[in-house]
Design an enzyme around this catalytic site. Structure first.
Site, mmCIF file in Angstrom:
data_model
loop_
_atom_site.group_PDB
_atom_site.id
_atom_site.type_symbol
_atom_site.label_atom_id
_atom_site.label_comp_id
_atom_site.label_asym_id
_atom_site.label_seq_id
_atom_site.Cartn_x
_atom_site.Cartn_y
_atom_site.Cartn_z
ATOM 1 N N LYS A 82 0.837 -1.208 0.000
ATOM 2 C CA LYS A 82 0.000 0.000 0.000
ATOM 3 C C LYS A 82 0.873 1.260 0.000
ATOM 4 O O LYS A 82 2.096 1.167 -0.016
ATOM 5 C CB LYS A 82 -0.959 -0.048 1.198
ATOM 6 C CG LYS A 82 -1.811 -1.336 1.244
ATOM 7 C CD LYS A 82 -2.851 -1.399 0.144
ATOM 8 C CE LYS A 82 -3.450 -2.778 -0.096
ATOM 9 N NZ LYS A 82 -4.225 -3.361 0.981
HETATM 10 C C1 LIG Z 1 -5.148 -4.435 1.519
HETATM 11 C C2 LIG Z 1 -6.630 -4.347 1.554
HETATM 12 C C3 LIG Z 1 -7.382 -4.587 2.722
HETATM 13 C C4 LIG Z 1 -6.819 -5.235 3.965
HETATM 14 O O1 LIG Z 1 -5.794 -4.624 4.556
HETATM 15 P P1 LIG Z 1 -4.771 -5.432 5.516
HETATM 16 O O2 LIG Z 1 -3.962 -4.333 6.105
HETATM 17 O O3 LIG Z 1 -3.985 -6.365 4.648
HETATM 18 O O4 LIG Z 1 -5.583 -6.152 6.531
HETATM 19 C C5 LIG Z 1 -8.739 -4.337 2.692
HETATM 20 N N1 LIG Z 1 -9.350 -3.907 1.574
HETATM 21 C C6 LIG Z 1 -8.674 -3.713 0.427
HETATM 22 C C7 LIG Z 1 -9.414 -3.223 -0.764
HETATM 23 C C8 LIG Z 1 -7.297 -3.933 0.369
HETATM 24 O O5 LIG Z 1 -6.639 -3.757 -0.779
#
Ligand SMILES: *Cc1c(COP(=O)(O)O)cnc(C)c1O
Length: 402
Positions: A202
Site C-alpha cells: 500500500k
Molecule cells: C489491503 C486491503 C485490505 C486489507 O488490509 P490489511 O492491512 O492487509 O488487513 C482491505 N481492503 C482492500 C481493498 C485492500 O486492498
C-alpha cells in the site's frame, strides 16, 4: 519460420530469453535509513506499545488527510472490522459493497454476523455503481461500504447523498486510495468512516497496520475502545486518574498497534507526497507507452477526482488476441514481470458460494474479471523497470495478436 512463429519462439514461456533476469513485483514497500532509524529509536526507548508514538502518528495521519480523528489499528482488516462495529452493523443487518475487491472488504461484514449485499460495478471505472447500490437498498440495509478500486475514488458525492437520504452509514474502504482526492477533498475526510491499510504493497507501510478516520469525536472514542477489548479506560487514562477501575460495556478486541510500527508510519507519511508523485509519473509513462497498443485498454481518465494509483489495471481486448488472460499472464510472468489479477469476484469464492450467492448476478464485474491485469506500480520502480514492463507487454502482445 514465419514471422509469427519467430515471435512465439522468442517468448520466455517458450524458452526464449526473458526481458528481465529477476522478477519485478507488482507492488513493494520503499524503506530508507530514516525509516530504520525511527524504528530502532523506539526499540531503545521505554515504550514498545501504547506509548507516545501512537498519538503522534494518529495526529500526523489526520493532518495528512484533513480529518479530525485518525485511530490506528493493527491491520487494514482490523480497521474495517472496527468501522463495521462502530457503525452499529450487527446480526440481521445488510451492508452493500462491491464484488470486485479484496476479501477483507466483505469479510468484515461477516465478522459482525451481518449479510453482505454485492452491488455491481460501473463498466469503465469498475467502482461500485450508485444506481446498483440504490436498487439494493432494503429496510434491513445499515451501511454502504465503497472501495476506491485501484486508487480512483468511487462516486463518493452520489453515494454519500444516497446514504443521507436513506439513513445509512457511509463507510469507505480506502486501502487503495491514501492520497487520492475527490473534488479536491482528501480521501479520509468524506465518508462517515474511512479505513486505510499499511500493508507493504500500500501507499505507506508499517508492515501490518491500519487506520480508521472520522470527523465524529464520539465515533473516534468508540473506535479507541473497540481497539482495546471494549474497555472504557486504557492504561494511560487509568494512570492519569490514579485508579485501577475500568468497565467493559461491549465486546472489543486487541487491535492495538505498537509504537515501533507507528514510528515507521510517521517516517513513511513524510515521504507520502514524493511516493505518490512517483506512482503518478509511472502511470503517465504507461499511458504514453501503451496508448497505441489496441489490445490493451488503459484505465479511464479521472474526472473530478485524482487517483493515488495503488494499482495500474489494464483491460485485455480479448477479441483481438489469440489467447486468454491466463496465457498472457503466464507469458508475462515468464518474462519476469510480476503481473497480477485484482480480484477474483468475492462472491465466487467457496465460502461465499456456500452462503448461496449465484454466479452471474454481477455481470459487469464478472465479465471484467476475464480482462483485468495489474501491471507493476510502486514508488521504488526505476524508469528502466517501467521500460521492461512496456517491452514485455509489446513482446507478448505481438506474439499473440490476431
Ligand atoms: C489491503 C486491503 C485490505 C486489507 O488490509 P490489511 O492491512 O492487509 O488487513 C482491505 N481492503 C482492500 C481493498 C485492500 O486492498
Amino acid at each position: 519460420m514465419s514471422d509469427k512463429a519467430a515471435l512465439l519462439s522468442q517468448l520466455a514461456i517458450n524458452n526464449g530469453t526473458p526481458v528481465r533476469k529477476e522478477l519485478l513485483p507488482y507492488g513493494r514497500q520503499l524503506i530508507d535509513d530514516k525509516d530504520i532509524e525511527a524504528v530502532t529509536d523506539v526499540l531503545r526507548s521505554g515504550f514498545l506499545t501504547t506509548g507516545p508514538k501512537i498519538l503522534e502518528f494518529e495526529q500526523a495521519f489526520a493532518e495528512a488527510v484533513d480529518v479530525n480523528y485518525a485511530v490506528v489499528m493493527s491491520s487494514g482488516t482490523a480497521a474495517l472490522h472496527s468501522a463495521m462495529s462502530a457503525a452499529g452493523v450487527g446480526p440481521g443487518d445488510e451492508v452493500i459493497t462491491t464484488p470486485l475487491s479484496f476479501v477483507a472488504t466483505a469479510n468484515c461484514v461477516r465478522y459482525q454476523q451481518a449479510t453482505v449485499v454485492f452491488a455491481d460495478v460501473e463498466p469503465d471505472t469498475l467502482n461500485i455503481d450508485p444506481e446498483r447500490v440504490e436498487a439494493c437498498i432494503t429496510p434491513k440495509t445499515k451501511a454502504v461500504l465503497a472501495v476506491d478500486y485501484t486508487g480512483k475514488p468511487a462516486n463518493l458525492p452520489v453515494l454519500r447523498e444516497l446514504c443521507r437520504m436513506h439513513g445509512l452509514v457511509f463507510i469507505e474502504d480506502a486501502a487503495h486510495s491514501l492520497g487520492a482526492t475527490y473534488m479536491k477533498k482528501k480521501i479520509g475526510s468524506i465518508a462517515d468512516l474511512t479505513t486505510f491499510s499499511m500493508h507493504p504493497v500500500k501507499h505507506i507501510t508499517t508492515g501490518e497496520g491500519g487506520v480508521v478516520t472520522t470527523n465524529d469525536e464520539r465515533v473516534a472514542r468508540h473506535l479507541r475502545q473497540l481497539r482495546n477489548h471494549g474497555l472504557t479506560q486504557d492504561h494511560i487514562q487509568r494512570q492519569r486518574t490514579g485508579t485501577w477501575e475500568y468497565d467493559m460495556k461491549e465486546i472489543g478486541y486487541n487491535y492495538r498497534h505498537t509504537d515501533y510500527h507507528c514510528a515507521l508510519g510517521i517516517s513513511q507519511l513524510r515521504k507520502l507526497p514524493v511516493m505518490l508523485e512517483r506512482r503518478r509519473e509511472i502511470a503517465r509513462k504507461y499511458r504514453q507507452a501503451l496508448a497505441d497498443v489496441p489490445e490493451i485498454g488503459l484505465p479511464v481518465k479521472s474526472s473530478g477526482c485524482e487517483s493515488s494509483w495503488h494499482l495500474y489495471v489494464v483491460r485485455l481486448n480479448l477479441a483481438r488476441l489469440e489467447v486468454g488472460r491466463k496465457e498472457i499472464f503466464d507469458a508475462l510472468r515468464a518474462e519476469n514481470i510480476g503481473v497480477n489479477v485484482h480480484y477474483i469476484p468475492i462472491p465466487w469464492l467457496t465460502y461465499y458460494q456456500n452462503l448461496g450467492y449465484k454466479k452471474g448476478s454481477w455481470p459487469v464485474a464478472e465479465e471484467a474479471y476475464w480482462e483485468i491485469l495489474s501491471l507493476p506500480i510502486w514508488p521504488g520502480m526505476t524508469d528502466a523497470d517501467v521500460d521492461d514492463v512496456v517491452m514485455a507487454i509489446q513482446k507478448v502482445i505481438m506474439a499473440y495478436r490476431i
